[in-house]
Design an enzyme around this catalytic site. Structure first.
Site, PDB file in Angstrom:
ATOM      1  N   ASN A 169       2.766   8.357  -1.304  1.00 13.17           N
ATOM      2  CA  ASN A 169       2.876   8.613  -2.744  1.00 13.17           C
ATOM      3  C   ASN A 169       1.774   7.863  -3.494  1.00 13.17           C
ATOM      4  OD1 ASN A 169       5.422   6.885  -1.883  1.00 13.17           O
ATOM      5  ND2 ASN A 169       5.114   6.232  -3.983  1.00 13.17           N
ATOM      6  N   ASP A 170       2.064   7.008  -4.428  1.00 15.68           N
ATOM      7  CA  ASP A 170       1.067   6.492  -5.390  1.00 15.68           C
ATOM      8  C   ASP A 170      -0.259   5.994  -4.793  1.00 15.68           C
ATOM      9  OD1 ASP A 170       3.573   6.508  -6.525  1.00 15.68           O
ATOM     10  OD2 ASP A 170       3.551   4.417  -7.132  1.00 15.68           O
ATOM     11  N   TRP A 216       9.908   9.529   2.210  1.00 20.50           N
ATOM     12  CA  TRP A 216       9.705   8.177   1.702  1.00 20.50           C
ATOM     13  C   TRP A 216      10.571   7.207   2.511  1.00 20.50           C
ATOM     14  CZ3 TRP A 216      12.547   4.237  -0.582  1.00 20.50           C
ATOM     15  CH2 TRP A 216      11.815   3.278  -1.287  1.00 20.50           C
ATOM     16  N   SER A 245       3.885  -0.455  -4.931  1.00 20.70           N
ATOM     17  CA  SER A 245       2.572  -0.232  -5.538  1.00 20.70           C
ATOM     18  C   SER A 245       1.974  -1.485  -6.157  1.00 20.70           C
ATOM     19  CB  SER A 245       2.682   0.843  -6.619  1.00 20.70           C
ATOM     20  OG  SER A 245       2.762   2.091  -5.984  1.00 20.70           O
ATOM     21  N   ARG A 272       7.929  -4.007 -11.161  1.00 28.09           N
ATOM     22  CA  ARG A 272       7.015  -3.615 -10.073  1.00 28.09           C
ATOM     23  C   ARG A 272       5.675  -3.064 -10.574  1.00 28.09           C
ATOM     24  NH1 ARG A 272      11.498  -0.174  -9.741  1.00 28.09           N
ATOM     25  NH2 ARG A 272      11.125   1.923 -10.529  1.00 28.09           N
TER      26      ARG A 272
HETATM   27  C1  FRU Z   1       6.060   5.291  -8.415  1.00 28.96           C
HETATM   28  C2  FRU Z   1       6.868   4.301  -7.596  1.00 28.96           C
HETATM   29  C3  FRU Z   1       6.502   2.877  -7.958  1.00 28.96           C
HETATM   30  C4  FRU Z   1       6.868   2.112  -6.716  1.00 28.96           C
HETATM   31  C5  FRU Z   1       6.505   3.094  -5.633  1.00 28.96           C
HETATM   32  C6  FRU Z   1       7.380   3.005  -4.420  1.00 28.96           C
HETATM   33  O1  FRU Z   1       5.949   6.542  -7.845  1.00 28.96           O
HETATM   34  O2  FRU Z   1       8.244   4.549  -7.765  1.00 28.96           O
HETATM   35  O3  FRU Z   1       7.145   2.395  -9.122  1.00 28.96           O
HETATM   36  O4  FRU Z   1       6.166   0.921  -6.589  1.00 28.96           O
HETATM   37  O5  FRU Z   1       6.581   4.383  -6.200  1.00 28.96           O
HETATM   38  O6  FRU Z   1       6.891   3.794  -3.390  1.00 28.96           O
END
Ligand code: FRU
Length: 485
Positions: free
Chosen positions: A39-40, A64, A100, A163
């Site tokens: 993801n991010d 995930w 992240s 976070r």
């Molecule tokens: C955003 C998020 C962040 C977190 C990450 C976890 O998409 O939810 O806030 O750090 O993904 O994978």
């Protein structure tokens, strides 16, 4: 040593998994993991001349899970190479995930600042989050520092959501914005300051929701551009309103004036950044040439992700150059380096042609398309770019000149997306089509739309059409290079 063992296992898992990947929807010029979930974008930084991008990664599954940091490197923002996984969770400071974060070049030491995620109950509703650091001198191998966690808990008026640290240097200090939610569930961004990246002082709230902008602000980024300050955020919990906020979560920005002395950020209203179906958790860097460049996650939580069946899931957007226009609106345009992808050029027309339909057919699946339509001398209020695939699917981009809207329709039950776009007499569309994505940049970045699409078959028809006559100044497409082959 847990971290090292976990890294080796993760690397082995990914090397095994990549042999099983089905290529049908694999992207040709976007950042993806070799296999399994991402993801991010994280830690977007220029270090010793190269661009590094890290990403949230689960090397063991297409879903995930405990978050690792995957890693790619590039000299030109176009040709990317995978490096070994940079961070694995499981240490005391990041037991259940390396969430992240960002990266800085601290005088030749590449420093990653990330969130440690820790579950405190079995059903995973209760957790705590802290901020940590890992360092590297070669930009490849990272050590978590003994001072971790460098911030062990959020301020007392905070919820458990704490976070996504983004760190930058201003004068003699390091600053960090963190995504946060207050105890009463107001989305906000909080600010810290440090002289050495290890000891952090809490400064206060940088910005918070006015009650309409969600309960949690993820992935903040704060920077100066064109004499103003921009706070980018990815709020959770905003209600859809007309063309805006139609995805599960949003990514957008606030523009204003900021004083470091008093930590006051006077800003305008929240604006969405990209109006497609799949754009989230954007992160920027200022490169050595002073450009502000953004990369986002090219998916959305809980959306349809058929590549899970193929052994991989998730990708990042193309790098986009960010500028601020005279009305405090951000424009995003593909970075110039992307022209390096261009192989064969096909000009369908390069001088004024008036018609009701102009079509081209190609078997290429990696394409850049440029169309310039002279709306002022066209006898129509509606112009469409239709991309039809041999599987019967099509993607339709419509400019409604009367309502001044750009409308994107894709297959797969995703619904329409639309965005206001002023009729300036000319419509410029720049479109990047990859095997399972489309990115549209209209009128020099006045509007962008990014979506995942999943067409099959090896033929594409590109058609400009209308129910009236329109005038085209240019219609060109390029076959693009596959950087992963
Ligand atoms: C955003 C998020 C962040 C977190 C990450 C976890 O998409 O939810 O806030 O750090 O993904 O994978």
């Amino acid at each position: 040593m847990t971290g090292t063992v976990n890294l080796q296992q993760a690397e082995e898992a990914i090397n095994k998994a990549k042999k099983e990947v089905n290529n049908r929807f694999r992207l040709g010029y976007h950042i993806m993991a070799p296999a399994n979930w991402i993801n991010d974008p994280n830690g977007f930084v220029q270090f010793k001349g190269a661009f590094h991008v890290f990403y949230q990664h689960h090397p063991y599954s297409t879903d995930w899970g405990p978050m690792h940091w995957g890693h790619v490197i590039s000299k030109d923002l176009v040709n990317w190479e995978h490096l070994p996984i940079a961070l694995a969770p499981g240490d005391y400071c990041d037991k259940d995930g390396c969430f992240s974060g960002s990266a800085v070049d601290n005088d030749g030491e590449l420093t990653l600042i990330y969130t440690g995620h820790h579950y405190v109950d079995k059903d995973k509703d209760l957790f705590y989050q802290n901020q940590n650091i890992a360092v590297s001198s070669d930009g490849v191998h990272f050590d978590k520092v003994i001072e971790n966690p460098v911030i062990s808990a959020p301020p007392p008026d905070s919820s458990q959501h704490f976070r996504d640290p983004k760190v930058w240097k201003h004068e003699d200090h390091w600053y960090m914005v963190v995504g946060n939610s207050s105890k009463d569930e107001t989305g906000r961004v909080i600010l810290y300051r440090s002289i050495n990246l290890r000891n952090w002082d809490y400064i206060g709230v940088l910005a918070e929701s006015d009650g309409t902008n969600g309960y949690m602000w993820e992935c903040p980024d704060f920077f100066e551009i064109g004499g103003k300050y921009v706070l980018m955020i990815s709020p959770q919990g905003m209600d859809a309103k007309d063309d805006c906020y139609n995805n599960l979560f949003q990514t957008g920005y606030l523009v204003g004036d900021y004083s470091y002395d008093t930590n006051t950020f006077n800003h305008g209203a929240f604006k969405e950044l990209d109006y497609g179906h799949d754009f989230y958790a954007v992160q920027t860097l200022k490169d050595d040439n002073g450009r502000r460049i953004a990369i986002g996650w090219m998916d959305m939580w809980e959306s349809y992700m058929p590549t899970k069946e193929d052994g991989w899931c998730g990708a990042l957007t193309l790098p986009r150059e960010i500028t601020l226009d005279g009305q405090d609106r951000i424009r995003m345009n593909p970075v110039d380096e992307l022209e390096l992808l261009r192989l064969d050029e096909n000009t369908i027309c390069h001088k004024k042609v008036t018609s009701k339909s102009i079509a081209a057919e190609t078997t290429e699946d990696l394409l850049e398309i440029k169309a310039v339509i002279d709306l002022a001398s066209s006898n129509t209020k509606n112009i469409q770019m239709k991309i039809s695939y041999s599987c019967g699917q099509h993607t339709l981009i419509t400019y409604d000149a009367e309502r001044e809207k750009l409308i994107l329709s894709v297959a797969g039950g995703k619904g329409l997306r639309s965005v206001a776009l002023k009729n300036s007499g000319q419509l410029l569309l720049r479109i990047y089509l990859d095997r399972s994505s489309i990115e549209i940049f209209a009128n020099h970045g006045e509007a962008t739309m990014t979506s995942r699409i999943y067409p099959e078959g090896n033929r594409r028809e590109l058609t400009l059409l209308s129910n009236g006559e329109f005038t085209v100044n240019e219609f060109t497409y390029w076959k693009l290079k596959d950087i992963w082959k």
